[in-house]
Design a protein around this motif. Structure first.
Motif, PDB file in Angstrom:
ATOM      1  N   SER A   1       0.829  -1.135  -0.470  1.00 53.56           N
ATOM      2  CA  SER A   1       0.001  -0.375  -0.380  1.00 53.56           C
ATOM      3  C   SER A   1       0.730   1.636  -0.121  1.00 53.56           C
ATOM      4  N   THR A   2       0.245   2.258  -0.211  1.00 52.17           N
ATOM      5  CA  THR A   2       1.072   3.522  -0.279  1.00 52.17           C
ATOM      6  C   THR A   2       1.085   3.954   0.720  1.00 52.17           C
ATOM      7  N   ILE A   3       0.646   3.514   2.258  1.00 56.02           N
ATOM      8  CA  ILE A   3       0.362   4.039   3.232  1.00 56.02           C
ATOM      9  C   ILE A   3       2.457   3.863   3.853  1.00 56.02           C
ATOM     10  N   MET A   4       2.826   2.964   3.189  1.00 60.42           N
ATOM     11  CA  MET A   4       4.463   2.614   4.557  1.00 60.42           C
ATOM     12  C   MET A   4       5.005   2.774   2.986  1.00 60.42           C
ATOM     13  N   SER A   5       5.933   2.309   3.237  1.00 58.63           N
ATOM     14  CA  SER A   5       7.667   2.747   2.346  1.00 58.63           C
ATOM     15  C   SER A   5       7.551   1.595   1.929  1.00 58.63           C
ATOM     16  N   ALA A   6       8.054   1.329   0.258  1.00 60.44           N
ATOM     17  CA  ALA A   6       8.195  -0.447  -0.361  1.00 60.44           C
ATOM     18  C   ALA A   6       9.204  -1.308   0.785  1.00 60.44           C
ATOM     19  N   GLU A   7      10.190  -0.735   1.125  1.00 57.14           N
ATOM     20  CA  GLU A   7      11.347  -1.194   2.030  1.00 57.14           C
ATOM     21  C   GLU A   7      10.415  -2.542   3.013  1.00 57.14           C
TER      22      GLU A   7
ATOM     23  N   VAL B   1      15.775  -1.930  -2.568  1.00 54.28           N
ATOM     24  CA  VAL B   1      14.552  -1.340  -3.158  1.00 54.28           C
ATOM     25  C   VAL B   1      14.979  -0.752  -4.524  1.00 54.28           C
ATOM     26  N   ASN B   2      14.524  -1.139  -5.303  1.00 55.77           N
ATOM     27  CA  ASN B   2      15.296  -0.322  -6.736  1.00 55.77           C
ATOM     28  C   ASN B   2      13.862  -0.530  -7.426  1.00 55.77           C
ATOM     29  N   GLY B   3      12.890   0.503  -7.670  1.00 57.70           N
ATOM     30  CA  GLY B   3      11.678   1.464  -7.725  1.00 57.70           C
ATOM     31  C   GLY B   3      10.730  -0.020  -7.801  1.00 57.70           C
ATOM     32  N   GLU B   4      10.092  -1.227  -8.824  1.00 59.79           N
ATOM     33  CA  GLU B   4       9.626  -1.841  -8.207  1.00 59.79           C
ATOM     34  C   GLU B   4       9.838  -3.636  -8.409  1.00 59.79           C
ATOM     35  N   THR B   5      11.076  -3.112  -8.213  1.00 58.92           N
ATOM     36  CA  THR B   5      11.779  -4.541  -7.463  1.00 58.92           C
ATOM     37  C   THR B   5      12.945  -4.180  -6.574  1.00 58.92           C
ATOM     38  N   ALA B   6      12.666  -5.666  -5.970  1.00 57.60           N
ATOM     39  CA  ALA B   6      13.887  -5.623  -4.556  1.00 57.60           C
ATOM     40  C   ALA B   6      14.542  -6.942  -3.927  1.00 57.60           C
ATOM     41  N   THR B   7      15.685  -6.561  -3.958  1.00 56.01           N
ATOM     42  CA  THR B   7      16.633  -8.109  -2.986  1.00 56.01           C
ATOM     43  C   THR B   7      16.610  -8.043  -1.407  1.00 56.01           C
ATOM     44  N   ALA B   8      16.823  -9.047  -0.988  1.00 57.90           N
ATOM     45  CA  ALA B   8      16.702  -9.625   0.167  1.00 57.90           C
ATOM     46  C   ALA B   8      17.957 -10.456   0.815  1.00 57.90           C
TER      47      ALA B   8
ATOM     48  N   GLU C   1       4.171  -5.742  -8.311  1.00 56.37           N
ATOM     49  CA  GLU C   1       3.150  -6.131  -9.750  1.00 56.37           C
ATOM     50  C   GLU C   1       1.960  -5.238  -9.038  1.00 56.37           C
ATOM     51  N   ASN C   2       1.113  -4.769  -9.788  1.00 52.45           N
ATOM     52  CA  ASN C   2       0.035  -3.480  -9.450  1.00 52.45           C
ATOM     53  C   ASN C   2      -0.139  -3.571  -8.284  1.00 52.45           C
ATOM     54  N   GLY C   3       1.215  -3.431  -7.853  1.00 54.89           N
ATOM     55  CA  GLY C   3       1.027  -2.283  -5.996  1.00 54.89           C
ATOM     56  C   GLY C   3       0.692  -3.363  -4.901  1.00 54.89           C
ATOM     57  N   LYS C   4       0.931  -4.875  -5.382  1.00 56.58           N
ATOM     58  CA  LYS C   4       1.875  -5.796  -4.463  1.00 56.58           C
ATOM     59  C   LYS C   4       3.417  -6.555  -4.736  1.00 56.58           C
ATOM     60  N   TRP C   5       3.624  -6.334  -3.414  1.00 59.70           N
ATOM     61  CA  TRP C   5       4.775  -6.651  -3.365  1.00 59.70           C
ATOM     62  C   TRP C   5       4.645  -8.319  -3.380  1.00 59.70           C
ATOM     63  N   SER C   6       5.664  -9.438  -4.016  1.00 59.07           N
ATOM     64  CA  SER C   6       5.597 -10.860  -3.825  1.00 59.07           C
ATOM     65  C   SER C   6       6.787 -11.149  -3.871  1.00 59.07           C
ATOM     66  N   ILE C   7       7.630 -12.229  -3.161  1.00 59.77           N
ATOM     67  CA  ILE C   7       8.828 -13.165  -3.893  1.00 59.77           C
ATOM     68  C   ILE C   7       8.797 -13.368  -5.148  1.00 59.77           C
ATOM     69  N   TYR C   8       9.271 -13.708  -5.650  1.00 62.41           N
ATOM     70  CA  TYR C   8       9.247 -14.107  -7.467  1.00 62.41           C
ATOM     71  C   TYR C   8      10.459 -14.421  -7.131  1.00 62.41           C
ATOM     72  N   ASN C   9      11.353 -14.811  -6.413  1.00 64.71           N
ATOM     73  CA  ASN C   9      12.557 -16.046  -6.286  1.00 64.71           C
ATOM     74  C   ASN C   9      13.322 -15.820  -5.024  1.00 64.71           C
ATOM     75  N   LYS C  10      13.565 -17.235  -4.972  1.00 64.56           N
ATOM     76  CA  LYS C  10      14.086 -17.998  -4.130  1.00 64.56           C
ATOM     77  C   LYS C  10      15.487 -18.395  -4.005  1.00 64.56           C
ATOM     78  N   LEU C  11      16.544 -18.504  -4.095  1.00 65.24           N
ATOM     79  CA  LEU C  11      17.870 -19.038  -4.190  1.00 65.24           C
ATOM     80  C   LEU C  11      18.707 -19.079  -2.944  1.00 65.24           C
TER      81      LEU C  11
END
Length: 158
Positions: free
Chosen positions: A4-10, A79-86, A106-116
């Motif tokens: 949501s826009t209320i919290m920061s991307a991080e 966080v870099n724009g619409e992508t992030a790494t952790a 994606e469409n305002g919802k963060w999700s894990i796309y890859n886990k190594l």
């Protein structure tokens, strides 16, 4: 709400990481499916064998485990724009993992796309068959036993 826009991307990314950890603590496949993108992959080596799991595979594995505490530490989050790494270190089922996570907004919802994942601790694993469709390709007591990762995992000290 995640993303949501209320919290920061991080903060949103860290919330998704928290949901991933909580899914393992509660043995909740539904929470795995919420934290991971539907097309996500979970990839790494376990006991010498290369594993590739879909979100559904990983959710099934997590839901088949007994609930329990998961110790974890977020080592980095960028966080870099619409992508992030952790990078996350967690102890799950008695195994210490170092997870490299890639996330997407994606469409305002963060999700894990890859886990190594990388296994940091050495244990001997037993894989009792609960479902005949998940076969082991090696002696389950050998140090290089195959892991279908969808079976129940029991840890045995050397």
């Amino acid at each position: 709400m995640i993303g949501s826009t209320i919290m920061s991307a991080e903060e949103a990314v860290r919330e998704v990481i928290g949901m991933y950890i909580e899914s393992m603590e509660k043995s909740s496949g539904d929470m795995v499916s919420e934290a991971f993108h539907e097309n996500a992959k979970v990839v790494g080596y376990l006991n010498g064998d290369f594993l590739q799991l879909t979100t559904a595979d990983f959710a099934g594995f997590v839901s088949s485990q007994e609930p329990g505490n998961v110790d974890f530490e977020v080592l980095s989050c960028e966080v870099n724009g619409e992508t992030a790494t952790a990078k996350v270190r967690d102890k799950y089922l008695g195994i210490s993992f170092l997870d490299s996570l890639s996330l997407i907004n994606e469409n305002g919802k963060w999700s894990i796309y890859n886990k190594l994942f990388h296994v940091e601790a050495l244990f001997r694993l037993e894989f009792p068959r609960r479902n005949r469709s998940h076969r082991l390709t090696a002696n389950p007591y050998s140090p290089r036993a195959s892991c279908p990762f969808r079976s129940t995992v029991q840890l045995v000290d050397y």
